[in-house]
Design a protein around this motif. Structure first.
Motif, mmCIF file in Angstrom:
data_model
loop_
_atom_site.group_PDB
_atom_site.id
_atom_site.type_symbol
_atom_site.label_atom_id
_atom_site.label_comp_id
_atom_site.label_asym_id
_atom_site.label_seq_id
_atom_site.Cartn_x
_atom_site.Cartn_y
_atom_site.Cartn_z
ATOM 1 N N ALA A 33 0.664 -1.250 0.167
ATOM 2 C CA ALA A 33 0.215 -0.163 0.077
ATOM 3 C C ALA A 33 0.623 1.327 -0.083
ATOM 4 O O ALA A 33 0.605 2.096 -0.769
ATOM 5 N N ASP A 34 2.051 1.230 0.791
ATOM 6 C CA ASP A 34 2.810 2.575 0.606
ATOM 7 C C ASP A 34 3.678 2.518 -0.502
ATOM 8 O O ASP A 34 3.906 3.861 -1.070
ATOM 9 N N ASP A 39 4.527 5.591 -5.490
ATOM 10 C CA ASP A 39 4.328 5.412 -6.969
ATOM 11 C C ASP A 39 3.433 6.401 -7.452
ATOM 12 O O ASP A 39 3.811 7.196 -8.611
ATOM 13 N N GLU A 40 2.279 6.793 -6.761
ATOM 14 C CA GLU A 40 1.542 8.126 -7.093
ATOM 15 C C GLU A 40 2.250 9.192 -6.906
ATOM 16 O O GLU A 40 2.044 10.353 -7.693
ATOM 17 N N LEU A 175 6.850 11.405 5.623
ATOM 18 C CA LEU A 175 7.504 10.508 6.361
ATOM 19 C C LEU A 175 6.855 9.375 6.797
ATOM 20 O O LEU A 175 5.749 9.471 7.418
ATOM 21 N N ALA A 176 7.150 7.897 6.247
ATOM 22 C CA ALA A 176 6.261 6.921 6.468
ATOM 23 C C ALA A 176 7.251 6.218 7.636
ATOM 24 O O ALA A 176 8.234 5.821 7.469
ATOM 25 N N GLY A 213 -1.464 0.946 5.094
ATOM 26 C CA GLY A 213 -1.065 -0.619 5.409
ATOM 27 C C GLY A 213 -0.734 -0.424 6.844
ATOM 28 O O GLY A 213 -1.459 -0.065 7.746
ATOM 29 N N ASP A 214 0.380 -0.912 7.270
ATOM 30 C CA ASP A 214 0.899 -1.015 8.503
ATOM 31 C C ASP A 214 1.651 -0.042 9.082
ATOM 32 O O ASP A 214 2.420 0.134 9.885
ATOM 33 N N VAL A 215 2.066 1.267 8.125
ATOM 34 C CA VAL A 215 2.943 2.158 8.349
ATOM 35 C C VAL A 215 1.978 3.388 8.684
ATOM 36 O O VAL A 215 0.781 3.617 8.202
ATOM 37 N N VAL A 216 2.487 4.357 9.360
ATOM 38 C CA VAL A 216 1.903 5.618 9.443
ATOM 39 C C VAL A 216 2.636 6.815 8.870
ATOM 40 O O VAL A 216 3.858 6.909 8.904
ATOM 41 N N LEU A 217 1.773 7.541 7.919
ATOM 42 C CA LEU A 217 2.326 8.560 7.289
ATOM 43 C C LEU A 217 2.371 9.863 7.938
ATOM 44 O O LEU A 217 0.953 10.352 8.337
ATOM 45 N N LEU A 218 3.119 10.639 8.214
ATOM 46 C CA LEU A 218 3.347 11.847 8.795
ATOM 47 C C LEU A 218 3.695 12.913 7.534
ATOM 48 O O LEU A 218 4.513 12.748 6.744
#
Length: 227
Positions: A33-34, A39-40, A175-176, A213-218
């Motif tokens: 997902a990240d 890619d986007e 930042l992921a 997904g399982d990361v947090v985007l800041l």
């Protein structure tokens, strides 16, 4: 003079601030997902920049992987791929690297001392641009702006992120943060020591937080004009 590009810094790091571990193999911090989110971001950029250390260490291709996103770029009158940009003070960039053999236009910025050797090494693969005796990021941004680059995505590595932040040249940080602990002193960190603008008391403006997904985007604004 043409305006400088909007500069977006993009990185994935562990909870304890590492971009990778110390092993020869690349540590995958993000999931599908990240990777699709990145890619986007690439597809929406005019150029993507990485440092020479990252090219040698990770040997990335730096492509827009989605055929649909590449087709949309072409429909909009843009090149299929963003311009790929790298920096090298040493001039040590072998022509066997994946970076030179994929995607579209490629540019290398270097100092005058290494430019002749790099131009010979990369003949037919990339444009080599000498930026004075010392490789200065401000001059790189000026040149990219003159080429029509309006949005620049910077994907690392550590020394490049550190320099952009220390010189106050970035507009936004994405930042992921991955749910991993690396804990290896020889592994590369997101940024190194530097005199950052405003010092330790300066707070960045938070624009967005979300799970991917399982990361947090800041997402942070680094200048008042960031959006």
């Amino acid at each position: 003079m043409a305006p400088r590009p909007y500069v977006l810094l993009s990185a994935a790091m562990s909870i304890d601030g590492y971009l990778d571990d110390a092993s020869p193999e690349r540590l995958l911090l993000s999931g599908p997902a990240d990777f699709d989110r990145v890619d986007e971001l690439r597809a929406g950029s005019d150029a993507i920049l990485v440092g020479g250390n990252t090219l040698r260490r990770d040997n990335p291709r730096l492509l827009v992987n989605s055929p649909a996103r590449r087709a949309e770029r072409v429909r909009a009158g843009r090149s299929e791929y963003p311009v790929k940009v790298t920096l090298s003070g040493s001039g040590d960039l072998p022509r066997e690297l994946n970076f030179w053999h994929t995607g579209g236009e490629r540019i290398v910025y270097t100092g005058s001392a290494a430019s002749g050797r790099l131009a010979a090494e990369l003949a037919g693969l990339a444009e080599v641009v000498a930026i004075g005796e010392r490789l200065e990021l401000g001059a790189v941004l000026d040149d990219l702006g003159a080429r029509g680059v309006r949005r620049l995505m910077v994907e690392g590595g550590s020394s490049v992120h550190t320099q952009f932040l220390a010189e106050g040249l970035a507009d936004e940080l994405q930042l992921a943060v991955a749910p991993l602990l690396v804990g290896q002193p020889d592994a590369p960190r997101f940024v190194g020591p530097a005199a950052f603008p405003g010092g330790p008391a300066r707070r960045m403006r938070l624009l967005e937080t979300r799970t991917v997904g399982d990361v947090v985007l800041l997402r942070y604004a680094l200048k008042e004009t960031a959006s």
